[in-house]
Design an enzyme around this catalytic site. Structure first.
Site, PDB file in Angstrom:
ATOM      1  N   HIS A   1       0.840  -1.188   0.000  1.00 52.10           N
ATOM      2  CA  HIS A   1       0.000   0.000   0.000  1.00 52.10           C
ATOM      3  C   HIS A   1       0.879   1.242   0.000  1.00 52.10           C
ATOM      4  CE1 HIS A   1      -2.873   3.038   1.361  1.00 52.10           C
ATOM      5  NE2 HIS A   1      -3.824   2.226   0.916  1.00 52.10           N
TER       6      HIS A   1
ATOM      7  N   GLU B   1      -4.471   1.515  -7.228  1.00 56.69           N
ATOM      8  CA  GLU B   1      -4.823   2.641  -6.372  1.00 56.69           C
ATOM      9  C   GLU B   1      -3.919   3.833  -6.708  1.00 56.69           C
ATOM     10  OE1 GLU B   1      -6.744   1.341  -2.325  1.00 56.69           O
ATOM     11  OE2 GLU B   1      -4.600   0.938  -2.273  1.00 56.69           O
TER      12      GLU B   1
END
Length: 260
Positions: free
Chosen positions: A100, A168
């Site tokens: 992430h 993302e």
């Protein structure tokens, strides 16, 4: 047929008691939901490590997979504070969120470090949920080139096995709106093509995250295999609404396959 996968990461927003209340709320909202009966729709929730057992108690009987927000690149041994992929698997964790942007930015995780985590997860039978995306807003073609290069670096040396890739774009995380549909579609199509061209990655999926919410999956259609939700899913009704869209997308895919 490619599955449709929808899930949410709680990050560190909830304490344990608040998380338990949310698990109960979600379990009640999704009880009997068509997504949990659809063999082509996968649903997952990723709590903190300390909330994993609570989440499993709420969700195992519903068929909702529980993931972890990180995983050690190391095996068992003298690695203080680490949680190994083997222990995650032993604890019933089925996915590990890896790479992430917050981990990369706040903790300096490199592609090499991320690749080690991916390899450790696959070796233990835990599906990597690999997050990739460009840091700065740019045209879609450039974003696709950058993101596919990162995907290849993060999978370098990993054993065979399916992965879930969460596209993302960093600039869209926490924003008021997700990235434009046209932008997402260009990048996710390239990521899907890259996975399809990589031996040993059969069954892999590409989903979108970054201020994702109700309505987006319907607009994206076959350009993605699902959504990775954040704060929007803190409202259980929003989570259920997105799963309605997932069921519709899976049904449309089955109908097309039946006609082919």
């Amino acid at each position: 047929m490619r599955h449709v996968s929808v899930g949410v990461s709680l990050k560190a927003y909830f304490g344990r008691s608040q998380a338990r209340a949310w698990f109960d709320e979600v379990a009640a909202a999704l009880l009997g939901h068509a997504a949990l009966r659809d063999p082509d729709v996968d649903v997952f929730v990723i709590p903190t490590y300390l909330q994993v057992d609570d989440a499993r108690r709420a969700f195992d009987d519903l068929g909702i997979a529980v993931g972890a927000q990180d995983v050690s690149p190391f095996g068992p041994g003298a690695h203080t504070g680490e949680i190994t992929a083997a222990e995650l698997a032993e604890s019933g964790v089925r996915l590990a969120e890896i790479g992430h942007s917050e981990r990369r930015r706040l903790f300096g995780e490199t592609d090499e470090f991320v690749a080690a985590k991916v390899a450790a997860s696959l070796s233990a039978g835990v599906t990597p949920l690999l997050c990739v995306g460009e840091a700065e807003q740019q045209d879609a073609a450039s974003a696709a080139t950058e993101t596919v290069a990162r995907l290849r670096a993060d999978l370098d040396g990993a054993p065979d096995g399916p992965v879930i890739v969460a596209y993302e774009p960093v600039w869209a995380i926490g924003a008021a709106e997700p990235a434009p549909v046209e932008h997402i579609a260009v990048v996710t199509r390239e990521l899907t093509a890259a996975l399809d061209d990589t031996p040993g990655r059969e069954g892999s999926l590409v989903i979108y995250g970054g201020s994702a919410g109700p309505g987006l999956l319907t607009r994206l259609g076959d350009d993605v295999d699902g959504l990775f939700l954040g704060r929007f899913a803190h409202d259980a009704a929003n989570f259920a609404a997105v799963l309605d869209e997932a069921v519709a997308l899976a049904s449309a895919r089955r109908e097309r396959e039946a006609r082919a």
